[in-house]
Scaffold this motif. Sequence first.
Motif, mmCIF file in Angstrom:
data_model
loop_
_atom_site.group_PDB
_atom_site.id
_atom_site.type_symbol
_atom_site.label_atom_id
_atom_site.label_comp_id
_atom_site.label_asym_id
_atom_site.label_seq_id
_atom_site.Cartn_x
_atom_site.Cartn_y
_atom_site.Cartn_z
ATOM 1 N N MET A 89 12.590 2.573 -6.036
ATOM 2 C CA MET A 89 12.768 1.153 -6.378
ATOM 3 C C MET A 89 11.918 0.281 -5.459
ATOM 4 O O MET A 89 11.692 0.624 -4.293
ATOM 5 N N LEU A 90 11.475 -0.857 -6.003
ATOM 6 C CA LEU A 90 10.611 -1.782 -5.270
ATOM 7 C C LEU A 90 11.170 -3.189 -5.312
ATOM 8 O O LEU A 90 11.772 -3.590 -6.309
ATOM 9 N N HIS A 91 10.932 -3.926 -4.245
ATOM 10 C CA HIS A 91 11.229 -5.362 -4.237
ATOM 11 C C HIS A 91 9.973 -6.079 -3.797
ATOM 12 O O HIS A 91 9.434 -5.772 -2.725
ATOM 13 N N HIS A 92 9.477 -7.020 -4.619
ATOM 14 C CA HIS A 92 8.272 -7.770 -4.260
ATOM 15 C C HIS A 92 8.647 -8.883 -3.293
ATOM 16 O O HIS A 92 9.418 -9.779 -3.639
ATOM 17 N N LEU A 93 8.110 -8.816 -2.084
ATOM 18 C CA LEU A 93 8.434 -9.799 -1.051
ATOM 19 C C LEU A 93 7.516 -11.014 -1.137
ATOM 20 O O LEU A 93 7.867 -12.099 -0.683
ATOM 21 N N GLN A 94 6.316 -10.815 -1.682
ATOM 22 C CA GLN A 94 5.336 -11.897 -1.810
ATOM 23 C C GLN A 94 4.981 -12.017 -3.286
ATOM 24 O O GLN A 94 5.049 -11.040 -4.017
ATOM 25 N N PRO A 95 4.568 -13.240 -3.708
ATOM 26 C CA PRO A 95 4.181 -13.384 -5.117
ATOM 27 C C PRO A 95 3.065 -12.418 -5.459
ATOM 28 O O PRO A 95 2.189 -12.160 -4.634
ATOM 29 N N CYS A 155 20.076 9.325 -7.930
ATOM 30 C CA CYS A 155 20.398 8.922 -9.312
ATOM 31 C C CYS A 155 21.897 8.826 -9.556
ATOM 32 O O CYS A 155 22.342 8.106 -10.462
ATOM 33 N N SER A 156 22.705 9.545 -8.779
ATOM 34 C CA SER A 156 24.156 9.496 -9.002
ATOM 35 C C SER A 156 24.849 8.462 -8.102
ATOM 36 O O SER A 156 26.074 8.337 -8.154
ATOM 37 N N ASN A 157 24.089 7.704 -7.327
ATOM 38 C CA ASN A 157 24.693 6.732 -6.414
ATOM 39 C C ASN A 157 24.816 5.366 -7.107
ATOM 40 O O ASN A 157 24.030 4.439 -6.881
ATOM 41 N N LEU A 158 25.838 5.259 -7.979
ATOM 42 C CA LEU A 158 25.938 4.092 -8.864
ATOM 43 C C LEU A 158 26.169 2.794 -8.098
ATOM 44 O O LEU A 158 25.649 1.736 -8.475
ATOM 45 N N ALA A 159 26.938 2.846 -7.011
ATOM 46 C CA ALA A 159 27.207 1.628 -6.240
ATOM 47 C C ALA A 159 25.909 1.102 -5.621
ATOM 48 O O ALA A 159 25.618 -0.103 -5.680
ATOM 49 N N ALA A 160 25.122 2.009 -5.042
ATOM 50 C CA ALA A 160 23.873 1.571 -4.414
ATOM 51 C C ALA A 160 22.895 1.060 -5.466
ATOM 52 O O ALA A 160 22.262 0.013 -5.277
ATOM 53 N N LEU A 161 22.781 1.763 -6.601
ATOM 54 C CA LEU A 161 21.881 1.306 -7.664
ATOM 55 C C LEU A 161 22.257 -0.103 -8.120
ATOM 56 O O LEU A 161 21.397 -0.969 -8.295
ATOM 57 N N ALA A 162 23.566 -0.338 -8.267
ATOM 58 C CA ALA A 162 24.037 -1.664 -8.707
ATOM 59 C C ALA A 162 23.707 -2.719 -7.656
ATOM 60 O O ALA A 162 23.230 -3.814 -7.983
ATOM 61 N N ALA A 163 23.953 -2.398 -6.387
ATOM 62 C CA ALA A 163 23.693 -3.376 -5.322
ATOM 63 C C ALA A 163 22.199 -3.698 -5.254
ATOM 64 O O ALA A 163 21.812 -4.866 -5.122
ATOM 65 N N TYR A 164 21.347 -2.679 -5.349
ATOM 66 C CA TYR A 164 19.906 -2.920 -5.251
ATOM 67 C C TYR A 164 19.407 -3.749 -6.448
ATOM 68 O O TYR A 164 18.602 -4.655 -6.287
ATOM 69 N N ARG A 165 19.898 -3.423 -7.653
ATOM 70 C CA ARG A 165 19.454 -4.182 -8.833
ATOM 71 C C ARG A 165 19.879 -5.644 -8.706
ATOM 72 O O ARG A 165 19.113 -6.558 -8.976
ATOM 73 N N LYS A 166 21.124 -5.855 -8.265
ATOM 74 C CA LYS A 166 21.607 -7.229 -8.119
ATOM 75 C C LYS A 166 20.806 -7.994 -7.082
ATOM 76 O O LYS A 166 20.669 -9.210 -7.166
#
Length: 175
Positions: free
Chosen positions: A161-167, A129-140
Amino acid sequence: MSAVTATVHVARIEDDASVRAVRGLRVAQDQYRFVGDITFNLGDSLRDPMSEAMAVWADGAVIGFYRLDFAPNAVAGRAFERPSVGLRAFVIDQSQQGRGYGTQAMAACCADLRRRHPDRALLVLTVNCSNLAALAAYRKAGFVDTDELYRGGSAGPQHLMLHHLQPQAPPDPER
Ligand SMILES: CC(C)(COP(=O)(O)OP(=O)(O)OC[C@H]1O[C@@H](n2cnc3c(N)ncnc32)[C@H](O)[C@@H]1OP(=O)(O)O)[C@@H](O)C(=O)NCCC(=O)NCCS
């Protein structure tokens, strides 16, 4: 902050030169608590048949590393509703941070997974939760926060955090 000047790509680590280059990566002293020892993570992912060790390349040089974990419960201690792959131990060398390479590397990682592992629908990770650079990079790079906190890490609570790779399938109107 310097703008990115090179195109980033990612590739599985399969040769000694890439192994040596990853061993030479460094992060700031106060960032090691987020990722642990890079040489250990590299060796562990090379030995693990359920993992892939990945290099991040820019301008013909290795600038980063991450591991992909294919065991269903590797990241959050549980399986997900769709076939998943876990992302762990992501680093961009300290000398190259803040130029957009981390964000580009995550986009390249997703493209690589869609090509080589089309059976995987979700890319999952935990981030302190305190890793602001990583959170920003992942959100972007298109990751979404699940609002679920994972408390298994040694450096404090982490966002899942999740990233949907397929629809995603459209919602079932009958339900
Ligand atoms: C996390 C990491 C991989 C990001 O790589 P990077 O190349 O520096 O990331 P980017 O340059 O793409 O930056 C992404 C965003 O984070 C922002 N950012 C960078 N440092 C930041 C900081 N200290 N605080 C808040 N935001 C920050 C950037 O501004 C950028 O957003 P912007 O383009 O809107 O300005 C890198 O910082 C790193 O290796 N950190 C140490 C290891 C680590 O924490 N790994 C993640 C484990 S989950």
